[in-house]
Structure formats: C-alpha cells, structure tokens
Design a protein around this motif. Structure first.
Motif, mmCIF file in Angstrom:
data_model
loop_
_atom_site.group_PDB
_atom_site.id
_atom_site.type_symbol
_atom_site.label_atom_id
_atom_site.label_comp_id
_atom_site.label_asym_id
_atom_site.label_seq_id
_atom_site.Cartn_x
_atom_site.Cartn_y
_atom_site.Cartn_z
ATOM 1 N N ALA A 1 0.821 -1.200 0.000
ATOM 2 C CA ALA A 1 0.000 0.000 0.000
ATOM 3 C C ALA A 1 0.859 1.255 0.000
ATOM 4 O O ALA A 1 0.343 2.350 -0.170
ATOM 5 C CB ALA A 1 -0.920 -0.001 1.216
ATOM 6 N N LEU A 2 2.202 1.109 0.198
ATOM 7 C CA LEU A 2 3.061 2.265 0.212
ATOM 8 C C LEU A 2 3.407 2.723 -1.197
ATOM 9 O O LEU A 2 3.987 3.783 -1.384
ATOM 10 C CB LEU A 2 4.357 1.946 0.977
ATOM 11 N N GLU A 3 3.105 1.918 -2.230
ATOM 12 C CA GLU A 3 3.367 2.310 -3.597
ATOM 13 C C GLU A 3 2.419 3.435 -4.008
ATOM 14 O O GLU A 3 1.314 3.558 -3.487
ATOM 15 C CB GLU A 3 3.174 1.121 -4.543
ATOM 16 N N PRO A 4 2.850 4.284 -4.986
ATOM 17 C CA PRO A 4 1.936 5.324 -5.472
ATOM 18 C C PRO A 4 0.667 4.702 -6.033
ATOM 19 O O PRO A 4 0.706 3.691 -6.725
ATOM 20 C CB PRO A 4 2.773 6.013 -6.565
ATOM 21 N N ALA A 5 -0.471 5.310 -5.728
ATOM 22 C CA ALA A 5 -1.737 4.798 -6.243
ATOM 23 C C ALA A 5 -1.792 5.015 -7.755
ATOM 24 O O ALA A 5 -1.343 6.037 -8.262
ATOM 25 C CB ALA A 5 -2.900 5.509 -5.564
ATOM 26 N N PRO A 6 -2.332 4.067 -8.508
ATOM 27 C CA PRO A 6 -2.416 4.233 -9.961
ATOM 28 C C PRO A 6 -3.421 5.313 -10.332
ATOM 29 O O PRO A 6 -4.337 5.634 -9.579
ATOM 30 C CB PRO A 6 -2.875 2.858 -10.443
ATOM 31 N N GLY A 7 -3.240 5.883 -11.522
ATOM 32 C CA GLY A 7 -4.152 6.895 -12.032
ATOM 33 C C GLY A 7 -4.265 6.785 -13.534
ATOM 34 O O GLY A 7 -3.786 5.820 -14.155
ATOM 35 N N LEU A 8 -4.880 7.780 -14.158
ATOM 36 C CA LEU A 8 -5.110 7.734 -15.598
ATOM 37 C C LEU A 8 -3.813 7.715 -16.392
ATOM 38 O O LEU A 8 -3.803 7.325 -17.566
ATOM 39 C CB LEU A 8 -5.964 8.923 -16.014
ATOM 40 N N ALA A 9 -2.704 8.123 -15.780
ATOM 41 C CA ALA A 9 -1.423 8.063 -16.474
ATOM 42 C C ALA A 9 -1.037 6.630 -16.831
ATOM 43 O O ALA A 9 -0.188 6.407 -17.701
ATOM 44 C CB ALA A 9 -0.325 8.705 -15.611
#
Length: 402
Positions: A252-260
């Motif tokens: 959960a420490l990884e950056p959350a995914p997004g539209l990129a």
C-alpha cells in the motif's frame, strides 16, 4: 497517543485482495483514526526490540491500522479494530505484535507472527492464516457464503473430524493454516481449528457448512476469488488486480495508480485480444489522487468486464475534460443480445464502479448500447467536493492518442 482525525471513514481496500474482499472492506468496513507508531520507535529500541520488528509493526499500521470490519463468525468476532502495538518475543521464540483488541474479554489475543501470520496467542501461539490478507479474505468469504447459502449448518468437536472432504478443494486466497475453507460443487465448508489447537481443547473445534449454493452463487464465488481461466488471471495480474507473491515490495506504500497508467491497461487488453482506443477531448487537468485512482479503477473494471463477458474485439475509452469535471465513457462493440438486462456477474462489477463514483461526488451509468455492445459512463469532479475550481463551460476540440 497521536492520531489523524482526517482519516476518511470509508476505507480504501489495500492492494493485493481479491475483488470480493475489496468490496467487502470498502462496502462494510470503516477506517477510524489510529495511532502513528513513529514516536514510539526510540523507546522501543531502548527496550531491546529490534528495528526490523518495529518496522514490521509500522508497516502493518500503515496498511491495516484503524480498519474496523464486521464480526467474524468465530473467535467472538475477532479484533474490533486492526491496530498494531509494541512487538514482543525474542530471537529464539520469534517476534510477534498485537493485531488489535478483542471485542469482548477473551483468554487469547490476536497477533501477527514472525512471518506475517495472523493468529491468536492462547496457551501457545497459533497461526490462523498465513497473512492478514488471508484473515480478511476469510471474513469476506463468510459474508458472501452467508448471503448466498440456502442452509448453514454448524458442527463442533469430534463431528468436525468426521467431515468427509472428498470432492472438495481448498480455497487458496484465505491462506489457511489452522483455519481453512473448502469448496465443493454446491457448498463451502469453513473449519476453525484455532482455539482447539491454541488451548489443546478438541471440544473447541468448529465448522460451518454453507449448503445449497446455486450456479449464480458459485459463479460469483469463482469470479471473485481469482480461480477463473489462466488467461484471465494473467490479465488481472497485468492490470494490477492481483499482486504476485514474489513481489513483497508491492504494498500500500506504492503510489496509487491513475489515468497516467491507461497505456498499461491498453497493452494488457491488446495481449488478451481486445483492441482499445483512447480518445481525449479538452485540455487534461490535474485530478486529486483519490479522483485519479477512482477514474483509473472504473476504466480498469469496465475493460476487465469486456474481456470476461462481451464477445467484443474492440473497446473505446473517451475522456472529456469539461471545466471542473471529467467525463469518461467506456464502450465496446459486442453483438446485440436483444435484451436490456445486465448479466449477473457484470452487474456486480457495476455496483462496485457506481459506489466508487458516488463516494467522491460523481455519478455512473451503465447500459446496453442501441444496436449492440455495452457502455459505461461516469462523470467525476476533478477535485473533491467543496474545492473551488473553474466553471463547467469549456468544450474544447478533441484529439486522438495512439
């Protein structure tokens, strides 16, 4: 004790859970303020607690701390709230730390073991599941089974040992150790050995038999536990719906995914035989992290549903930035089925997508297209409700992305 009062009550499920478990956490759980363990580090080091063990407790707190879930079928409901505390133990016996206070006064506590096992400290340490994820998956499965089963039979003691499990297979996602789940052709069996083992008390052995699961209940079960075809498993892994066991850094420490990350989805779908075209109109605007994650998950879910349920060779994703909102449409070219009814398993995914949109002040619609195919449309705010943004009057020209 310090806690962040701004923690949202509606939790975002940690990565690595099955879709059913994620819906269970986000639909039935609450995230309450919880302690920051950082200020305790120096004091714990002075007490001789190894830094690596403190790091484990801190990581647990960041991933699970403050998560309140519905009661478990056994163990008097399990922890009231998942919450780490000071590790205890030794190099010889292994280090463990509390996983949260009991709902009632009990003769054992819930702890996290040396290798991340979720278990109980009774007369002796007894791991129930290989991880906290396994405990949560078991809670979600119990909730699912209780809803769909026509009968629920509870047995105890020696009757549990007499159970005939021929024709049953273990349910892998619960990562069972003392407690295990078994799947048959029309039933599920949960066996709880934790207290019997932890107290050396065979009379504490328990089992719950969920009978009469029909094809619909079993279809949802199979769909959400990741036991579908290997092609779908590979696709889900690529899309980020599953975390590989050999990748402990994926947390959960990884950056959350997004539209990129849409290009990754497009490539994954292409490998599964689905051609996806992404079109953007308007000038892309920054999204808050929560909105960006929600937008990505909705597109991800919609495309995954196309690969599972639609006899389609292509799909289209259209993004339109209109003032303070982004309008997203996901459609496919599947054949006309001659009905406006949603397939049951597809409908379950739509519920999750709609809940995601509503949570951040958006809206979502899903319906068959005239002439064939299916379309999911969502409108989301660029920023959380209450944030001052530009007006909604822009309607710029579009452009195509390869």
């Amino acid at each position: 004790m310090t806690a962040d009062p701004r923690v949202p009550l509606i939790p975002q499920a940690p990565e690595g859970l099955s879709r059913r478990a994620r819906y269970f956490v986000e639909g039935h759980g609450l995230r309450v303020p919880h302690r920051d363990l950082g200020p305790f580090r120096e004091a714990w080091l002075e007490q001789g607690i190894p830094g690596t063990e403190i790091d484990r407790a801190v990581a647990f707190q960041e991933r699970w701390g403050g998560l309140a879930l519905p009661p478990a079928p056994e163990y008097e409901g399990g922890p009231r709230v998942l919450e780490a505390d000071a590790p205890e133990g030794s190099a010889a016996s292994g280090w463990r730390f509390p996983a949260g206070d009991c709902r009632v006064s009990m003769a054992h506590g819930f702890t996290i073991g040396p290798r991340g096992e979720f278990g109980i400290d009774a007369d002796h340490w007894t791991p129930l599941h290989a991880s906290t994820e396994g405990w949560v998956e078991a809670l979600a499965l119990a909730s699912h089974a209780s809803y769909w089963a026509k009968t629920i039979t509870k047995i105890k003691g020696s009757a549990v040992e007499d159970l005939n499990l021929d024709g049953f297979e273990p349910v892998p996602e619960v990562q069972g150790l003392a407690d295990t789940w078994w799947r048959g052709k029309d039933s599920l069996i949960a066996i709880y050995r934790g207290e019997a083992s932890g107290f050396s008390a065979p009379h504490c052995l328990r089992a719950h038999i969920y009978g009469g699961l029909d094809a619909w209940g079993l279809e949802i079960l199979t769909d959400l536990t990741g036991t579908t075809s290997s092609a779908l498993r590979d696709l889900k892994a690529t899309l980020g719906l599953l975390r590989h066991d050999d990748d402990p850094a994926s947390s959960a420490l990884e950056p959350a995914p997004g539209l990129a990350r849409l290009p990754e989805l497009v490539a994954a779908c292409d490998s599964a035989g689905l051609t996806v075209t992404v079109t953007t109109t308007g000038e892309p605007r920054p999204l808050s992290s929560g909105v960006d994650l929600t937008a990505f998950r909705i597109v991800q879910e919609a495309l995954t549903n196309v690969t599972k349920h639609a006899a389609a060779s292509s799909a289209q994703v259209r993004l339109a930035y209109l003032g303070s909102r982004v309008h997203i449409t996901i459609s496919n070219d599947g054949p006309d089925t001659g009905t406006t009814e949603l397939e049951p398993s597809r409908g379950f995914g739509i519920i999750g997508m709609r809940e995601r949109a509503l949570t951040i002040g958006g809206e979502l619609r899903a319906e068959p297209r005239p002439g064939g195919g299916f379309e999911v449309t969502t409108t989301l705010p660029l920023q959380p409700p209450g944030t001052v943004t530009a007006d909604d009057t822009d309607t710029p020209a579009g452009r195509e992305h390869a």
